[in-house]
Design a protein around this motif. Structure first.
Motif, PDB file in Angstrom:
ATOM      1  N   PHE A 275      -9.002 -57.882 -57.584  1.00  0.00           N
ATOM      2  CA  PHE A 275     -10.258 -57.769 -56.852  1.00  0.00           C
ATOM      3  C   PHE A 275     -10.582 -56.321 -56.499  1.00  0.00           C
ATOM      4  N   GLU A 276      -9.647 -55.402 -56.736  1.00  0.00           N
ATOM      5  CA  GLU A 276      -9.894 -53.989 -56.472  1.00  0.00           C
ATOM      6  C   GLU A 276     -10.477 -53.292 -57.704  1.00  0.00           C
ATOM      7  N   GLY A 277     -11.172 -54.041 -58.539  1.00  0.00           N
ATOM      8  CA  GLY A 277     -11.751 -53.469 -59.747  1.00  0.00           C
ATOM      9  C   GLY A 277     -10.753 -53.478 -60.890  1.00  0.00           C
ATOM     10  N   GLY A 278     -11.174 -52.926 -61.992  1.00  0.00           N
ATOM     11  CA  GLY A 278     -10.345 -52.969 -63.186  1.00  0.00           C
ATOM     12  C   GLY A 278      -9.030 -52.250 -63.051  1.00  0.00           C
ATOM     13  N   VAL A 279      -8.947 -51.272 -62.147  1.00  0.00           N
ATOM     14  CA  VAL A 279      -7.710 -50.486 -62.024  1.00  0.00           C
ATOM     15  C   VAL A 279      -6.758 -51.044 -60.963  1.00  0.00           C
ATOM     16  N   GLY A 280      -7.214 -52.009 -60.173  1.00  0.00           N
ATOM     17  CA  GLY A 280      -6.430 -52.488 -59.038  1.00  0.00           C
ATOM     18  C   GLY A 280      -4.978 -52.818 -59.326  1.00  0.00           C
ATOM     19  N   PRO A 281      -4.673 -53.547 -60.404  1.00  0.00           N
ATOM     20  CA  PRO A 281      -3.281 -53.947 -60.633  1.00  0.00           C
ATOM     21  C   PRO A 281      -2.391 -52.867 -61.238  1.00  0.00           C
ATOM     22  N   TYR A 282      -2.907 -51.657 -61.530  1.00  0.00           N
ATOM     23  CA  TYR A 282      -2.186 -50.759 -62.441  1.00  0.00           C
ATOM     24  C   TYR A 282      -1.764 -49.427 -61.825  1.00  0.00           C
ATOM     25  N   TRP A 283      -1.443 -49.406 -60.522  1.00  0.00           N
ATOM     26  CA  TRP A 283      -1.067 -48.153 -59.878  1.00  0.00           C
ATOM     27  C   TRP A 283       0.447 -47.939 -59.844  1.00  0.00           C
ATOM     28  N   GLY A 284       1.217 -48.914 -60.261  1.00  0.00           N
ATOM     29  CA  GLY A 284       2.668 -48.802 -60.136  1.00  0.00           C
ATOM     30  C   GLY A 284       3.289 -47.833 -61.125  1.00  0.00           C
ATOM     31  N   ILE A 285       4.452 -47.265 -60.727  1.00  0.00           N
ATOM     32  CA  ILE A 285       5.228 -46.473 -61.683  1.00  0.00           C
ATOM     33  C   ILE A 285       6.168 -47.383 -62.479  1.00  0.00           C
ATOM     34  N   LEU A 286       6.318 -48.636 -61.994  1.00  0.00           N
ATOM     35  CA  LEU A 286       6.982 -49.681 -62.763  1.00  0.00           C
ATOM     36  C   LEU A 286       5.941 -50.755 -63.064  1.00  0.00           C
ATOM     37  N   ASP A 287       6.074 -51.420 -64.219  1.00  0.00           N
ATOM     38  CA  ASP A 287       5.148 -52.500 -64.515  1.00  0.00           C
ATOM     39  C   ASP A 287       5.578 -53.767 -63.778  1.00  0.00           C
ATOM     40  N   ALA A 288       4.845 -54.848 -63.978  1.00  0.00           N
ATOM     41  CA  ALA A 288       5.141 -56.084 -63.249  1.00  0.00           C
ATOM     42  C   ALA A 288       6.490 -56.675 -63.637  1.00  0.00           C
ATOM     43  N   GLU A 291       9.818 -52.629 -65.221  1.00  0.00           N
ATOM     44  CA  GLU A 291      10.258 -51.646 -66.197  1.00  0.00           C
ATOM     45  C   GLU A 291       9.453 -50.360 -66.026  1.00  0.00           C
ATOM     46  N   PRO A 292      10.101 -49.194 -66.216  1.00  0.00           N
ATOM     47  CA  PRO A 292       9.378 -47.914 -66.068  1.00  0.00           C
ATOM     48  C   PRO A 292       8.223 -47.817 -67.059  1.00  0.00           C
ATOM     49  N   LYS A 293       7.098 -47.300 -66.587  1.00  0.00           N
ATOM     50  CA  LYS A 293       5.940 -47.148 -67.453  1.00  0.00           C
ATOM     51  C   LYS A 293       5.922 -45.805 -68.173  1.00  0.00           C
ATOM     52  N   PHE A 294       6.716 -44.870 -67.712  1.00  0.00           N
ATOM     53  CA  PHE A 294       6.796 -43.578 -68.373  1.00  0.00           C
ATOM     54  C   PHE A 294       8.107 -42.901 -67.964  1.00  0.00           C
ATOM     55  N   ALA A 295       8.463 -41.893 -68.734  1.00  0.00           N
ATOM     56  CA  ALA A 295       9.675 -41.119 -68.427  1.00  0.00           C
ATOM     57  C   ALA A 295       9.292 -39.908 -67.586  1.00  0.00           C
ATOM     58  N   TRP A 296      10.210 -39.489 -66.709  1.00  0.00           N
ATOM     59  CA  TRP A 296       9.948 -38.361 -65.823  1.00  0.00           C
ATOM     60  C   TRP A 296      10.357 -37.033 -66.459  1.00  0.00           C
ATOM     61  N   THR A 297      10.989 -37.084 -67.599  1.00  0.00           N
ATOM     62  CA  THR A 297      11.384 -35.865 -68.293  1.00  0.00           C
ATOM     63  C   THR A 297      10.980 -35.958 -69.766  1.00  0.00           C
ATOM     64  N   GLY A 298      10.889 -34.811 -70.428  1.00  0.00           N
ATOM     65  CA  GLY A 298      10.521 -34.783 -71.832  1.00  0.00           C
ATOM     66  C   GLY A 298       9.028 -34.924 -72.023  1.00  0.00           C
ATOM     67  N   PRO A 299       8.547 -34.817 -73.262  1.00  0.00           N
ATOM     68  CA  PRO A 299       7.108 -34.985 -73.511  1.00  0.00           C
ATOM     69  C   PRO A 299       6.663 -36.409 -73.214  1.00  0.00           C
ATOM     70  N   ILE A 300       5.411 -36.543 -72.801  1.00  0.00           N
ATOM     71  CA  ILE A 300       4.858 -37.868 -72.512  1.00  0.00           C
ATOM     72  C   ILE A 300       4.443 -38.512 -73.835  1.00  0.00           C
ATOM     73  N   VAL A 301       5.017 -39.659 -74.132  1.00  0.00           N
ATOM     74  CA  VAL A 301       4.720 -40.371 -75.369  1.00  0.00           C
ATOM     75  C   VAL A 301       4.576 -41.848 -75.063  1.00  0.00           C
ATOM     76  N   ASN A 302       3.956 -42.557 -76.011  1.00  0.00           N
ATOM     77  CA  ASN A 302       3.863 -44.012 -75.937  1.00  0.00           C
ATOM     78  C   ASN A 302       5.065 -44.592 -76.661  1.00  0.00           C
ATOM     79  N   GLU A 303       5.970 -45.194 -75.923  1.00  0.00           N
ATOM     80  CA  GLU A 303       7.203 -45.700 -76.519  1.00  0.00           C
ATOM     81  C   GLU A 303       6.931 -46.803 -77.541  1.00  0.00           C
ATOM     82  N   ASN A 304       5.808 -47.505 -77.406  1.00  0.00           N
ATOM     83  CA  ASN A 304       5.497 -48.613 -78.312  1.00  0.00           C
ATOM     84  C   ASN A 304       4.552 -48.208 -79.436  1.00  0.00           C
ATOM     85  N   TYR A 305       4.321 -46.898 -79.569  1.00  0.00           N
ATOM     86  CA  TYR A 305       3.294 -46.434 -80.498  1.00  0.00           C
ATOM     87  C   TYR A 305       3.577 -46.886 -81.921  1.00  0.00           C
TER      88      TYR A 305
END
Length: 892
Positions: A275-288, A291-305
């Motif tokens: 109900f907080e708009g399209g972005v409401g559910p997606y502020w976590g650093i872990l997903d539902a 699991e981590p949504k990104f790594a804190w070190t190294g280049p930022i990449v899409n692990e599932n690319y």
């Protein structure tokens, strides 16, 4: 074949190369430390905490165990409803807790929250602060004085710092609030303030500095800072996994360097915040799934690319395999088809990524699933049109098409009969007398020695319509048989059955022409020889019209008909799968008998018979040479009624014949099954689907406009736009390549083709709920008058509603500037075009500009005004005018 395989491998390699080229890698500062604090809500799923989302102790323990590896403290927003379980469990893992008391307009709940927060602070030594209310002033839930009193009440009862959480500008504008708290808990969320991800960190640091300067000596905490990993853009603010990782890594590095005390919002995605708009559910650093949504070190990449790339490539390869079944495809043809197949593969991968990366409540999951289900036939239709573009633009020319220059075998059937007998059947029902006489006269002039003509007038008791025809047949000689059949069952099919009963026993071929057709003398001479091949059961010539210059409307209607006969029929003929239409058609009598003759269980008896003949294994042939001309429907109403009859009859045929498309159920080849199936989908399905999607989108307009829910563009709206572009290219390209008409008539033909979308979809809907409608004769020859009713009322209603919906979306999106909403508005405008096309033709029919005389006079007047010598303009073809004028005299 080797060249085609090489093309497929090349396109696949190019597709893989594009995935490699566009693989995104972003540099960002490494962060190897421990976060000072993260926001935590111990809820799972999409159910709201106030309803039935009750936290479980073991789930909380598992969450906090994981969070203890990445943070030193957590911030809560409530102290009841199960959240009170968190502080003692957090102590097990050495986590500090900032307790929250949720404050709104419910005084009883506020009292419970405050009491619970005080008790948690007293009983748990790891509680390091209390936040009374979260953006309470910003939401207008409490007045500042009342909130200050609540804060004072809590401060008196506990020994930990007490504050409230508010957006930074609330603190700036209300210094009295700052004076009542132990520290300032400021929320700085650049996304909601329309900053880009590149500006977010600078904005947060600037707001921190502003508050520190305004309140010297006061502890300043950025109590909420974050960036969403999915959802829609807000003006310049783009959510996304790369953006989230970059913003957070840059922020924490900067904050640690300059000593900013902060809390990250939030620890775990919260699907219930839809109900907080399209972005409401997606502020976590872990997903539902924690699991981590990104790594804190190294280049930022899409692990599932590369998983997504593999899906795209695999789908592209699978959808390219049918190319290998094509007979002698050219390199360019294979290249275009393979590129389109890989494009669909990339879309499938995008759908998979969206589905895997988003959370859905029942309504959104249902809407998305329905949208994808509707898109599947839409994409199949687009692929079929791309296949036709590739075949006509880049493939080899027609090989089965009968042309004037093609050598044909002698016309022998049976025992070496040089000229097999042809029986020509002309059914008529309340047809204009002079028009029908023209048809009979043209038959009498056929340059063929062995034929008869059976003219059957059915269900026409008025002697003024049948007696002159009876006399005319007598005058034309013994070849012409006249039948006046009253109370015929089965309409046209019933009349043709009676004609078959009166057909000469030695007639080997049956010719069918409509009552308005003037045939050329060489019709039989040119086409009967095709039957020298004993496998041929049917030969079809195209329809043509001699009154296309009656008006501008008839001019564009004539152009629209031409496209079917010069494009679709020519291509279908290559696979022995033409659609039979009941005029200019020659049928082997034995093939007709094997197929069971004319059937009255559909109102398109001609197409039904033709398909049955093909199902028996007979060959059919087509020529695009015009061997006769008929008349166009008198009015736009008649044009739509004719198209409604064709569509309704076509749907009846689908219901009647679909079982024969099953393996082994008939002698249809795989190519024939494909052509008929895609043909029905391309016509009946495309028009019906267009209306269904348009109406569903109208229903979605208020939801998108007022509930902050956007339509995902990459998987739903952009494919609709792409399909429209394919249809546009298909129409223009193929008309330019195959149909010999001018650009203006082609544009009009496009409008005419679009204008019947509602008519066809209505016919399909009626076909779903009814078994049989009465045969509706198409009024021709000037016998009918225009209806006083506006012929595009419902099209006007839907078209205007679509435009209004687009306008509403644009206006309500003015502040947010969400890209997906603008695209959705554009889709509504595109979807309005077929409906507005019907309105345009209905308006044109009743306007002066519909007359060619208006344009001729305008040209002359314009020439005179600018001082040019008048130019002699082409005159109207008057071949059919005596008929029309005669009819008007009879009616008057």
């Amino acid at each position: 074949m080797r060249a085609v395989v090489a093309v497929l491998l090349f396109v696949t390699a190019a597709h893989a190369g594009l995935w490699g080229l566009f693989q995104e890698k972003q540099p960002a500062p490494d962060f190897r430390g421990i976060l000072p604090s993260v926001s935590y809500a111990p809820f799972e799923g999409s159910a709201h905490p106030d309803v039935d989302n009750i936290p479980q102790i073991e789930k909380i323990r598992a969450d906090l165990k994981k969070l203890s590896t990445i943070t030193r403290a957590i911030r809560l927003y409530s102290s009841t409803g199960g959240v009170e379980l968190v502080p003692p469990i957090a102590a097990e893992f050495g986590l500090k807790v900032t307790v929250g008391a949720w404050i709104d307009k419910n005084s009883d709940r506020n009292k419970r929250e405050i009491e619970a927060a005080i008790n948690l602070a007293k009983r748990n030594s790891n509680v390091n602060g209390i936040v009374v209310g979260n953006e309470t002033i910003f939401r207008g839930e409490q007045k500042i004085d009342d909130l200050v009193e609540m804060i004072k009440q809590v401060k008196k009862s506990v020994n930990v710092p007490v504050t409230t959480g508010e957006i930074w500008n609330i603190w700036r504008d209300n210094p009295e609030l700052a004076s009542s708290v132990d520290f300032i808990a400021a929320h700085v969320l650049p996304y909601w303030e329309n900053f880009t991800d590149k500006q977010a960190v600078d904005q947060a640091v600037a707001m921190f500095q502003l508050l520190r300067d305004q309140f010297p000596g006061k502890r300043i905490v950025i109590a909420e800072f974050g960036w969403p990993s999915a959802g829609y853009n807000l003006r310049n603010a783009e959510p996304g996994p790369f953006e989230q990782a970059s913003v957070l890594r840059n922020f924490v590095t900067r904050a640690e360097a300059i000593g900013i005390d902060y809390n990250i919002v939030e620890a775990i995605d919260q699907p219930w915040k839809f109900f907080e708009g399209g972005v409401g559910p997606y502020w976590g650093i872990l997903d539902a799934n924690r699991e981590p949504k990104f790594a804190w070190t190294g280049p930022i990449v899409n692990e599932n690319y590369w998983k997504l790339a593999a899906i795209a490539l695999l789908m592209g390869i699978l959808m390219s395999l049918p190319i290998l079944r094509l007979e002698q495809p050219t390199i360019m043809q294979a290249l275009l088809l393979s590129a389109a197949a890989n494009g669909v593969g990339a879309w499938v991968s995008t759908v998979f990524a969206y589905w895997a990366g988003h959370y859905f409540v029942f309504g959104s999951a249902f809407a998305l699933t329905l949208g994808l289900i509707l898109l599947v036939p839409l994409i199949l239709i687009a692929m079929a049109r791309i296949d036709e573009i590739a075949a006509i633009a880049f493939g080899r020319g027609p090989r089965r098409l009968i042309t004037k220059s093609a050598p044909l075998a002698p016309a022998t059937i049976g025992e070496n009969v040089a000229f097999p007998k042809v029986s020509i059947h002309i059914p008529a029902y309340f047809e204009p007398v002079e028009m029908l006489k023209q048809t009979l006269d043209a038959v009498s002039r056929l340059d063929y020695p062995n034929f008869e003509c059976v003219c059957i007038i059915n269900n026409t008791p008025d002697p003024e319509f049948w007696r002159p025809i009876q006399d005319h047949c007598r005058a034309l000689g013994e070849r012409f048989k006249f039948i006046n059949a009253e109370k015929v069952q089965g309409f046209k099919a019933g009349a043709l059955r009676i004609a078959m009963e009166r057909t000469a026993a030695d007639a080997e071929i049956i010719g069918i022409i409509d009552a308005d057709y003037v045939v050329h003398p060489d019709w039989l001479k040119d086409l009967v020889p095709v039957f020298a091949d004993p496998r041929v059961g049917l030969v079809q010539a195209p329809q043509e019209h001699r009154d296309g210059d009656r008006s501008l409307m008839h001019y564009i209607m004539n152009g629209e008909y031409a496209g079917f006969f010069d494009i679709g029929m020519v291509q279908r003929n290559e696979f022995n799968s033409i659609i039979v239409h009941g005029t200019m058609c020659l049928i082997r009598r034995s093939a007709m008998d094997m197929a069971g003759g004319w059937s009255s269980d559909t109102i398109c008896e001609d197409t039904d018979l033709g398909l049955t003949i093909q199902q028996q294994g007979w060959l059919t042939h087509y020529t695009n040479v015009r061997y006769g001309e008929g008349l166009l429907p008198d009015t736009y109403e008649a044009f739509k009624k004719q198209r409604h009859r064709w569509a309704y009859g076509g749907f009846q045929i689908v219901k009647k014949h679909w079982r024969r498309f099953l393996p082994g159920a008939s002698r249809l080849t795989p190519d024939q099954r494909r052509e008929f199936s895609l043909g029905w989908l391309n016509w009946l399905g495309a028009e019906s689907l267009g209306v269904v999607v348009a109406i569903l989108n109208l229903i979605w307009v208020p939801i998108v406009a007022f509930a902050d829910i956007a339509i995902p563009d990459k998987i739903l709206t952009l494919p609709i736009i792409a399909s429209f572009a394919v249809s546009l290219i298909h129409f223009v390209a193929l008309y330019r390549l195959r149909v010999k008409i001018k650009a203006g008539q082609m544009l009009g033909a496009m409008i005419a083709a679009m204008s019947v979308q509602w008519t066809v979809s209505r016919a399909v809907a009626q076909g779903l709920i009814t078994e049989h409608l009465a045969f509706a004769r198409t009024s021709k020859g000037g016998l009918s008058r225009m209806s006083i009713e506006f012929q595009a009322f419902w099209e006007a209603v839907i078209g205007v509603l679509l435009l209004i919906g687009a306008a509403v979306l644009v206006v309500t999106n003015g502040y947010k500037e969400v890209r997906e909403i603008y695209i959705f508005a554009g889709v509504l405008v595109l979807q309005s075009l077929p409906f507005l096309a019907a309105v345009a033709i209905a308006v044109l029919e009743n306007s002066r500009i519909n007359s060619f005389a208006f344009w001729r006079n305008s040209a002359v007047r314009t020439a005179e005004l600018i001082g040019l010598r008048p130019v002699t303009l082409p005159t109207v073809n008057t071949q059919s005018q005596p008929v029309a004028s005669e009819i008007r005299r009879e009616v008057n």
